[in-house]
Every structure is written in C-alpha cells, then in structure tokens.
Design a protein around this motif. Sequence first.
Motif, PDB file in Angstrom:
ATOM      1  N   ALA A  38      -5.397  -6.594  -9.472  1.00  0.00           N
ATOM      2  CA  ALA A  38      -4.262  -7.410  -9.033  1.00  0.00           C
ATOM      3  C   ALA A  38      -3.472  -7.860 -10.255  1.00  0.00           C
ATOM      4  CB  ALA A  38      -4.746  -8.602  -8.232  1.00  0.00           C
ATOM      5  N   GLY A  39      -2.186  -7.738 -10.187  1.00  0.00           N
ATOM      6  CA  GLY A  39      -1.325  -8.041 -11.329  1.00  0.00           C
ATOM      7  C   GLY A  39      -0.866  -6.774 -12.018  1.00  0.00           C
ATOM      8  N   HIS A  40      -1.681  -5.727 -11.916  1.00  0.00           N
ATOM      9  CA  HIS A  40      -1.306  -4.436 -12.477  1.00  0.00           C
ATOM     10  C   HIS A  40      -0.815  -3.497 -11.377  1.00  0.00           C
ATOM     11  CE1 HIS A  40      -3.007  -5.496 -16.360  1.00  0.00           C
ATOM     12  NE2 HIS A  40      -4.069  -5.952 -15.722  1.00  0.00           N
ATOM     13  N   LEU A  41      -1.260  -3.759 -10.169  1.00  0.00           N
ATOM     14  CA  LEU A  41      -0.850  -2.983  -8.986  1.00  0.00           C
ATOM     15  C   LEU A  41      -0.227  -3.938  -7.978  1.00  0.00           C
ATOM     16  CD1 LEU A  41      -4.057  -0.799  -8.494  1.00  0.00           C
ATOM     17  CD2 LEU A  41      -1.857  -0.037  -9.390  1.00  0.00           C
ATOM     18  N   GLN A  45      -1.700  -3.410  -2.222  1.00  0.00           N
ATOM     19  CA  GLN A  45      -2.507  -2.209  -2.441  1.00  0.00           C
ATOM     20  C   GLN A  45      -3.878  -2.546  -3.030  1.00  0.00           C
ATOM     21  OE1 GLN A  45      -0.374   0.853  -4.537  1.00  0.00           O
ATOM     22  NE2 GLN A  45       1.450   0.578  -3.260  1.00  0.00           N
ATOM     23  N   CYS A  46      -4.153  -3.826  -3.219  1.00  0.00           N
ATOM     24  CA  CYS A  46      -5.425  -4.258  -3.805  1.00  0.00           C
ATOM     25  C   CYS A  46      -6.380  -4.837  -2.769  1.00  0.00           C
ATOM     26  CB  CYS A  46      -5.178  -5.288  -4.901  1.00  0.00           C
ATOM     27  SG  CYS A  46      -4.248  -4.634  -6.303  1.00  0.00           S
ATOM     28  N   LEU A  47      -5.957  -4.937  -1.514  1.00  0.00           N
ATOM     29  CA  LEU A  47      -6.815  -5.514  -0.484  1.00  0.00           C
ATOM     30  C   LEU A  47      -7.863  -4.503  -0.031  1.00  0.00           C
ATOM     31  CD1 LEU A  47      -4.102  -7.293   1.698  1.00  0.00           C
ATOM     32  CD2 LEU A  47      -5.718  -8.354   0.116  1.00  0.00           C
TER      33      LEU A  47
END
Length: 102
Positions: A38-41, A45-47
């Motif tokens: 998270a923070g990079h993507l 899309q991180c869930l």
Amino acid sequence: MQRLTQAPNIAIATVWADLLCEAGFQASVQRQHLGAAAGHLPPDQCLPEIWLTHDEHLASARALLDALRALPQRRWACVCGELVEGGFEQCWHCGAFMPRDD
C-alpha cells in the motif's frame, strides 16, 4: 478460477473463505500479503480477494456471502446483566441464549 469479491482486511477475507468452504465451495484467499505494498500500488489493488475454484459456483457463493453480510445486528441484555451487541444470540459471559419474542 473466478474472483468472488474483495474483503476489507485479511481477517474478514479468511472468515468468508472458511465459511464458503464449509458450505461446499472451494474458495481461497488471494493477495493476502499485498497490503504491505500500500502506498506503492493503488489501494483498491492491495485488498485481499476471495477466489472460487469452480466458476459455476459463482452465483450460489455470491448469494451465501450476501446472506452472511446481512446478518441481523442486535442489542440485548442477558439475564446475567451482560449487554450483548452484534450478531450474537448467546451471551459470552454466562452462555444463556437470547430471549425469544414468541
């Protein structure tokens, strides 16, 4: 394989997948460790995601998951004096069941 849904966190994703498996659907949790990115993507899309092995189970599994999400939330006082909130029908303090309005 078919993606069923995203979950808000890994704990809920695991509970949902386990309940689906108990109901006879082959379900798995994917992207369970992607939250570290998270923070990079993009956040969506991180869930964690719930995936089904068999595409033909999609409609039935979705109906079950919708029913699980719609469990009634209650607030009741147990005979022991404990205040019970949420989807619980049994007191965690004394084990008594919620009184029925029959």
